[in-house]
Design an enzyme around this catalytic site. Structure first.
Site, PDB file in Angstrom:
ATOM      1  N   CYS A  78       0.846  -1.185   0.000  1.00  0.00           N
ATOM      2  CA  CYS A  78       0.000   0.000   0.000  1.00  0.00           C
ATOM      3  C   CYS A  78       0.888   1.244   0.000  1.00  0.00           C
ATOM      4  O   CYS A  78       1.773   1.386   0.843  1.00  0.00           O
ATOM      5  CB  CYS A  78      -0.877  -0.035   1.255  1.00  0.00           C
ATOM      6  SG  CYS A  78      -1.631   1.523   1.696  1.00  0.00           S
ATOM      7  N   GLU A  79       0.661   2.125  -0.943  1.00  0.00           N
ATOM      8  CA  GLU A  79       1.509   3.312  -1.027  1.00  0.00           C
ATOM      9  C   GLU A  79       1.221   4.319   0.079  1.00  0.00           C
ATOM     10  O   GLU A  79       2.014   5.219   0.314  1.00  0.00           O
ATOM     11  CB  GLU A  79       1.388   3.976  -2.399  1.00  0.00           C
ATOM     12  CG  GLU A  79       0.094   4.655  -2.698  1.00  0.00           C
ATOM     13  CD  GLU A  79       0.077   5.296  -4.077  1.00  0.00           C
ATOM     14  OE1 GLU A  79      -0.571   6.336  -4.210  1.00  0.00           O
ATOM     15  OE2 GLU A  79       0.711   4.764  -5.018  1.00  0.00           O
ATOM     16  N   HIS A  80       0.121   4.161   0.778  1.00  0.00           N
ATOM     17  CA  HIS A  80      -0.199   5.082   1.868  1.00  0.00           C
ATOM     18  C   HIS A  80       0.487   4.725   3.184  1.00  0.00           C
ATOM     19  O   HIS A  80       0.791   5.606   3.981  1.00  0.00           O
ATOM     20  CB  HIS A  80      -1.711   5.137   2.098  1.00  0.00           C
ATOM     21  CG  HIS A  80      -2.459   5.671   0.934  1.00  0.00           C
ATOM     22  ND1 HIS A  80      -3.738   5.264   0.617  1.00  0.00           N
ATOM     23  CD2 HIS A  80      -2.115   6.569  -0.026  1.00  0.00           C
ATOM     24  CE1 HIS A  80      -4.149   5.892  -0.471  1.00  0.00           C
ATOM     25  NE2 HIS A  80      -3.184   6.684  -0.885  1.00  0.00           N
ATOM     26  N   HIS A  81       0.702   3.417   3.424  1.00  0.00           N
ATOM     27  CA  HIS A  81       1.261   2.981   4.707  1.00  0.00           C
ATOM     28  C   HIS A  81       2.491   2.087   4.565  1.00  0.00           C
ATOM     29  O   HIS A  81       3.102   1.733   5.552  1.00  0.00           O
ATOM     30  CB  HIS A  81       0.194   2.230   5.513  1.00  0.00           C
ATOM     31  CG  HIS A  81      -1.032   3.047   5.765  1.00  0.00           C
ATOM     32  ND1 HIS A  81      -2.169   2.928   4.991  1.00  0.00           N
ATOM     33  CD2 HIS A  81      -1.282   4.020   6.673  1.00  0.00           C
ATOM     34  CE1 HIS A  81      -3.082   3.785   5.427  1.00  0.00           C
ATOM     35  NE2 HIS A  81      -2.574   4.463   6.442  1.00  0.00           N
ATOM     36  N   GLN A 120      -4.762  -0.663  -5.083  1.00  0.00           N
ATOM     37  CA  GLN A 120      -5.462  -1.754  -5.750  1.00  0.00           C
ATOM     38  C   GLN A 120      -6.184  -1.263  -6.996  1.00  0.00           C
ATOM     39  O   GLN A 120      -6.161  -1.924  -8.036  1.00  0.00           O
ATOM     40  CB  GLN A 120      -6.442  -2.408  -4.779  1.00  0.00           C
ATOM     41  CG  GLN A 120      -7.219  -3.546  -5.388  1.00  0.00           C
ATOM     42  CD  GLN A 120      -8.099  -4.261  -4.383  1.00  0.00           C
ATOM     43  OE1 GLN A 120      -7.809  -4.277  -3.196  1.00  0.00           O
ATOM     44  NE2 GLN A 120      -9.182  -4.847  -4.856  1.00  0.00           N
ATOM     45  N   HIS A 148      -6.266  -5.880   2.806  1.00  0.00           N
ATOM     46  CA  HIS A 148      -5.287  -4.815   3.050  1.00  0.00           C
ATOM     47  C   HIS A 148      -4.872  -4.805   4.515  1.00  0.00           C
ATOM     48  O   HIS A 148      -5.712  -4.618   5.404  1.00  0.00           O
ATOM     49  CB  HIS A 148      -5.903  -3.455   2.677  1.00  0.00           C
ATOM     50  CG  HIS A 148      -6.142  -3.323   1.209  1.00  0.00           C
ATOM     51  ND1 HIS A 148      -5.391  -2.486   0.418  1.00  0.00           N
ATOM     52  CD2 HIS A 148      -7.024  -3.933   0.383  1.00  0.00           C
ATOM     53  CE1 HIS A 148      -5.806  -2.585  -0.834  1.00  0.00           C
ATOM     54  NE2 HIS A 148      -6.795  -3.456  -0.878  1.00  0.00           N
ATOM     55  N   CYS A 150      -3.370  -2.585   6.052  1.00  0.00           N
ATOM     56  CA  CYS A 150      -3.605  -1.281   6.665  1.00  0.00           C
ATOM     57  C   CYS A 150      -5.005  -1.214   7.292  1.00  0.00           C
ATOM     58  O   CYS A 150      -5.246  -0.382   8.166  1.00  0.00           O
ATOM     59  CB  CYS A 150      -3.379  -0.138   5.680  1.00  0.00           C
ATOM     60  SG  CYS A 150      -4.395  -0.215   4.191  1.00  0.00           S
TER      61      CYS A 150
END
Length: 187
Positions: A78-81, A120, A148, A150
């Site tokens: 995940c590019e956010h976390h 995704q 996910h 996250c």
């Protein structure tokens, strides 16, 4: 892998360990920065890949019906976390003029697209668009189901929840019967 700055990753991991109050010199953590750097080089090895390359070689068969490869396992970050998400992709297309791709190429396109900091939704659309551009089929339908971390290990903490994304191109965009056929085959 040669573009990955392993030393910089090792320094960053050491700093993270220190920032959370750990001792990076502790026996169990001595090699952790090196192991994490090696892992990141592996899980992000798709950074420069263009999934269209998997559809450059095609075959000509007298087949213009559904081709479906389902349950293609993948993992991504995940590019956010920067925590994993993983699941399966189902890819369907209807060849035009008998132009087909090797079946393994569908799985390779998913894998290379997933091996970078990712969303995704982006994996789903990238694979569908690459196939449409390169194979010029009557239609492409990509379905991705993923869990996910996250959402599992932090935040809302809902293990087992799945996110489903779809990308419909060509005939699948407007033909409910064709879409339903794929959904029934996937189940």
């Amino acid at each position: 892998m040669e573009d990955v700055n392993v030393g910089k990753i090792e320094q960053a991991v050491t700093m993270i360990l220190e920032a959370i109050g750990e001792d990076p010199e502790r026996e169990g953590l001595l090699e952790t920065p090196k192991r994490v750097a090696k892992m990141y080089a592996e899980v992000f090895e798709g950074m420069k890949d263009d999934p269209r390359m998997y559809f450059e070689t095609v075959f000509h068969e007298q087949h213009e019906e559904v081709v479906l490869v389902k349950d293609i396992p993948f993992y991504s970050m995940c590019e956010h976390h920067l925590v994993p998400f993983f699941g399966v992709a189902h890819i369907s297309y209807i060849p035009r003029d008998g132009v087909v791709a090797g079946l393994s190429k569908l799985a390779r396109a998913v894998e290379s697209t997933a091996k970078r900091p990712q969303l995704q939704e982006r994996i789903t659309t990238t694979v569908a668009d690459a196939m449409m551009e390169m194979l010029k089929p009557l239609g492409v339908y990509v379905i991705i189901e993923a869990e996910h971390m996250c959402m599992t290990m932090r935040g809302i903490k809902k293990p087992g929840s799945k996110t489903i994304t779809t990308a419909a191109r060509g005939i699948y965009e407007h033909d409910d019967v064709k879409r339903s056929e794929i959904l029934s085959l996937v189940k």
